[in-house]
Design a protein around this motif. Structure first.
Motif, mmCIF file in Angstrom:
data_model
loop_
_atom_site.group_PDB
_atom_site.id
_atom_site.type_symbol
_atom_site.label_atom_id
_atom_site.label_comp_id
_atom_site.label_asym_id
_atom_site.label_seq_id
_atom_site.Cartn_x
_atom_site.Cartn_y
_atom_site.Cartn_z
ATOM 1 N N MET A 162 0.825 -1.201 0.000
ATOM 2 C CA MET A 162 0.000 0.000 0.000
ATOM 3 C C MET A 162 0.871 1.267 0.000
ATOM 4 N N SER A 163 1.956 1.219 0.733
ATOM 5 C CA SER A 163 2.858 2.376 0.785
ATOM 6 C C SER A 163 3.467 2.656 -0.577
ATOM 7 N N ARG A 164 3.801 1.600 -1.300
ATOM 8 C CA ARG A 164 4.373 1.800 -2.638
ATOM 9 C C ARG A 164 3.337 2.411 -3.584
ATOM 10 N N LEU A 165 2.064 1.982 -3.425
ATOM 11 C CA LEU A 165 1.017 2.567 -4.253
ATOM 12 C C LEU A 165 0.794 4.045 -3.937
ATOM 13 N N VAL A 166 0.854 4.386 -2.661
ATOM 14 C CA VAL A 166 0.565 5.759 -2.237
ATOM 15 C C VAL A 166 1.774 6.667 -2.382
ATOM 16 N N LEU A 167 2.940 6.172 -1.977
ATOM 17 C CA LEU A 167 4.140 7.012 -1.912
ATOM 18 C C LEU A 167 5.130 6.772 -3.049
ATOM 19 N N GLY A 168 4.988 5.662 -3.748
ATOM 20 C CA GLY A 168 5.971 5.317 -4.762
ATOM 21 C C GLY A 168 7.172 4.611 -4.153
ATOM 22 N N ASP A 169 8.220 4.478 -4.941
ATOM 23 C CA ASP A 169 9.436 3.783 -4.515
ATOM 24 C C ASP A 169 10.335 4.761 -3.758
ATOM 25 N N THR A 170 10.373 4.647 -2.444
ATOM 26 C CA THR A 170 11.177 5.581 -1.641
ATOM 27 C C THR A 170 12.684 5.354 -1.817
ATOM 28 N N ASP A 171 13.075 4.157 -2.250
ATOM 29 C CA ASP A 171 14.502 3.897 -2.484
ATOM 30 C C ASP A 171 15.086 4.888 -3.486
ATOM 31 N N ARG A 172 14.300 5.263 -4.474
ATOM 32 C CA ARG A 172 14.784 6.196 -5.506
ATOM 33 C C ARG A 172 15.034 7.596 -4.949
ATOM 34 N N LEU A 173 14.457 7.875 -3.783
ATOM 35 C CA LEU A 173 14.626 9.185 -3.153
ATOM 36 C C LEU A 173 15.790 9.193 -2.162
ATOM 37 N N GLY A 174 16.469 8.057 -2.038
ATOM 38 C CA GLY A 174 17.551 7.946 -1.071
ATOM 39 C C GLY A 174 17.103 7.437 0.282
ATOM 40 N N LEU A 175 15.843 7.007 0.366
ATOM 41 C CA LEU A 175 15.292 6.478 1.613
ATOM 42 C C LEU A 175 15.099 4.974 1.442
ATOM 43 N N VAL A 176 16.173 4.227 1.659
ATOM 44 C CA VAL A 176 16.180 2.786 1.412
ATOM 45 C C VAL A 176 15.463 2.063 2.542
ATOM 46 N N ARG A 177 14.573 1.165 2.182
ATOM 47 C CA ARG A 177 13.816 0.438 3.198
ATOM 48 C C ARG A 177 14.657 -0.698 3.806
ATOM 49 N N PRO A 178 14.487 -0.953 5.114
ATOM 50 C CA PRO A 178 15.175 -2.078 5.763
ATOM 51 C C PRO A 178 14.641 -3.410 5.268
ATOM 52 N N LYS A 179 15.382 -4.468 5.544
ATOM 53 C CA LYS A 179 14.942 -5.805 5.154
ATOM 54 C C LYS A 179 13.750 -6.256 5.993
ATOM 55 N N LEU A 180 13.766 -5.941 7.284
ATOM 56 C CA LEU A 180 12.627 -6.259 8.127
ATOM 57 C C LEU A 180 11.472 -5.319 7.822
ATOM 58 N N GLY A 181 10.251 -5.838 7.891
ATOM 59 C CA GLY A 181 9.087 -4.995 7.672
ATOM 60 C C GLY A 181 8.937 -3.957 8.774
ATOM 61 N N PRO A 182 8.100 -2.941 8.573
ATOM 62 C CA PRO A 182 7.992 -1.844 9.541
ATOM 63 C C PRO A 182 7.527 -2.264 10.930
ATOM 64 N N LEU A 183 6.543 -3.157 11.005
ATOM 65 C CA LEU A 183 6.049 -3.578 12.317
ATOM 66 C C LEU A 183 6.996 -4.563 12.983
ATOM 67 N N GLU A 184 7.536 -5.490 12.208
ATOM 68 C CA GLU A 184 8.474 -6.463 12.764
ATOM 69 C C GLU A 184 9.736 -5.752 13.262
ATOM 70 N N ARG A 185 10.177 -4.736 12.538
ATOM 71 C CA ARG A 185 11.358 -3.970 12.948
ATOM 72 C C ARG A 185 11.068 -3.174 14.227
ATOM 73 N N LYS A 186 9.858 -2.657 14.333
ATOM 74 C CA LYS A 186 9.453 -1.944 15.543
ATOM 75 C C LYS A 186 9.477 -2.875 16.746
ATOM 76 N N ILE A 187 8.961 -4.075 16.572
ATOM 77 C CA ILE A 187 8.894 -5.041 17.662
ATOM 78 C C ILE A 187 10.283 -5.521 18.063
ATOM 79 N N LYS A 188 11.121 -5.857 17.074
ATOM 80 C CA LYS A 188 12.429 -6.453 17.362
ATOM 81 C C LYS A 188 13.501 -5.423 17.695
ATOM 82 N N CYS A 189 13.448 -4.254 17.056
ATOM 83 C CA CYS A 189 14.529 -3.270 17.199
ATOM 84 C C CYS A 189 14.092 -1.971 17.859
ATOM 85 N N GLY A 190 12.806 -1.794 18.041
ATOM 86 C CA GLY A 190 12.322 -0.552 18.632
ATOM 87 C C GLY A 190 12.375 0.640 17.698
ATOM 88 N N LYS A 191 12.570 0.405 16.407
ATOM 89 C CA LYS A 191 12.667 1.484 15.424
ATOM 90 C C LYS A 191 11.273 1.827 14.885
#
Length: 416
Positions: A262-291
């Motif tokens: 859904m984020s890619r549909l709404v925001l497009g590919d953020t990697d092209r803007l220099g905002l590279v996504r982590p390998k872990l998904g957003p919620l899993e990364r929040k749970i495991k890393c607190g990010k």
């Protein structure tokens, strides 16, 4: 109780302070009058349990009142952010402003009759095993008076954002221009037509960059690590609300895949803007890393239009300029450090194993980090914001009510 009768109320004479006193508190001592401390005190009050709130600043919610920028709004819908026992006014918008949230907190404190003791900095808190009580020593007031408060229960409500994180950047002292943490940033008005380097790409760094653009400044955003940027809303609903609903039915990895698509549909590919996504998904990364993922409120559009430049990690700072790890050098008029905050609990809580020395958080993660040993509690350390604080505040009040019911009546009413 013989030990108590010998020590409580004793004056301590110190040539460096005007006066020292000792006060027995019949209910819990709560350190911190932010939303977490207020929520806990209100839940206790609803059970007819008095408490004492100690606050180092001169107002409630000092982080919100004194250390946030003017354009700040709650990033989540208000119903996820309300404190226990009192909803937001129906007239408030879905995402209340900073000023509205502070007004809500002040009304909350007034409604429950919460009156913190202000200008009281906790120097140390120790559990006295000889008498089974907490001793909390503070310094404050016009005369820098030292006071020792004594209670059976101690609630740590200083939160995740007690102290600014100041990064160690090579050459920062040589910059020669304004350098400020976001805790001192109010608006971009003073930076009109200035080139500003914003260090840090969390929610604060992103929103400060947007604010600078709105005041015709020229921000550059340092993005050192990978980052998840999500739309604040999707399908006409808040992203957070959709996430919490889906997590009731699906594993976190499945929900993450949905959010990313859904984020890619709404925001497009953020990697092209220099905002590279982590390998872990957003919620899993929040749970495991607190990010915490960034919720976009308009910054990406400014990055796409070129009004905000994205830069790689800083290598060093020089006089009115900065060099990045890719070798590029650029000139700047000011630097804003959006490098976040940290817990300060290890600085004053002594002799207890509940909190980790490294990061100042409870060693046990949510939902088990709210209770320690010997009447020690923690609220506001869940990494789940106001929602998590409210959950823990209710648990703490319920547990203290149970503990009080087990005390003899004489011990419960004892005071100096």
């Amino acid at each position: 109780m013989e030990f108590l009768s010998e020590t409580i109320g004793k004056r301590v004479h110190d040539p460096y302070v005007e006066e020292s006193r000792c006060i027995m508190i019949p209910g819990p001592i709560i350190v911190g009058s932010g939303p977490s401390g207020l929520a806990t005190a209100a839940c206790l009050k609803s059970r007819d349990i008095p408490s004492l709130i100690l606050e180092r600043s001169n107002c409630i919610a000092s982080l919100w009142q004194l250390k946030t920028y003017d354009r700040l709004r709650l990033h989540l819908p208000k119903h996820f952010c309300e404190l226990p026992l009192m909803p937001f006014p129906s007239s408030y918008p879905t995402y209340p402003t900073k000023q509205q949230f502070v007004q809500y907190l002040e009304s909350y404190a007034e409604h429950f009759g919460l009156k913190p003791v202000f200008n009281q900095t906790v120097e140390d808190a120790k559990f006295d095993r000889r008498c089974g009580l907490w001793r909390v020593r503070t310094v404050g007031g016009k005369k820098e008076e030292t006071t020792e408060y004594i209670s059976r229960w101690l609630v740590v409500a200083t939160g995740e954002n007690a102290e600014e994180v100041m990064p160690d950047i090579d050459g920062l002292a040589d910059f020669g221009g304004p350098i400020l943490h976001t805790s001192s940033y109010k608006s971009g008005e003073m930076f009109k037509e200035k080139k500003v380097l914003v260090v840090g790409c969390g929610n604060s760094g992103m929103e400060v960059s947007l604010d600078l653009c709105n005041f015709n400044a020229h921000p550059s955003l340092v993005v050192r690590d990978s980052v998840h940027v999500l739309p604040q809303e999707m399908l006409g609903m808040s992203t957070f609300g959709i996430s919490t609903s889906l997590l009731k039915w699906f594993p976190v990895q499945v929900v993450d895949r949905f959010l990313l698509r859904m984020s890619r549909l709404v925001l497009g590919d953020t990697d092209r803007l220099g905002l590279v996504r982590p390998k872990l998904g957003p919620l899993e990364r929040k749970i495991k890393c607190g990010k915490t993922p960034v919720l976009d409120v308009g910054t990406l559009a400014k990055i796409r239009s070129g009004h905000i430049k994205v830069c790689p990690e800083l290598k060093r700072v020089m006089q009115h300029s900065a060099e990045f790890i890719d070798g590029r050098v650029d000139n700047f008029d000011a630097i804003i450090l959006a490098t976040g905050y940290k817990s300060n609990v290890p600085m004053w809580l002594k002799g207890m194993n509940m909190f980790c020395e490294k990061d100042g958080f409870p060693r046990k993660p949510f939902p088990n980090g709210w209770k320690g040993e010997s009447g020690l509690y923690a609220v506001g350390f869940t990494k789940l914001g106001l929602l998590g604080a409210s959950i823990d505040a209710k648990k703490i009040a319920e547990d203290i009510e149970l503990q009080r019911s087990l005390l003899p009546q004489m011990a419960r009413s004892q005071h100096c």
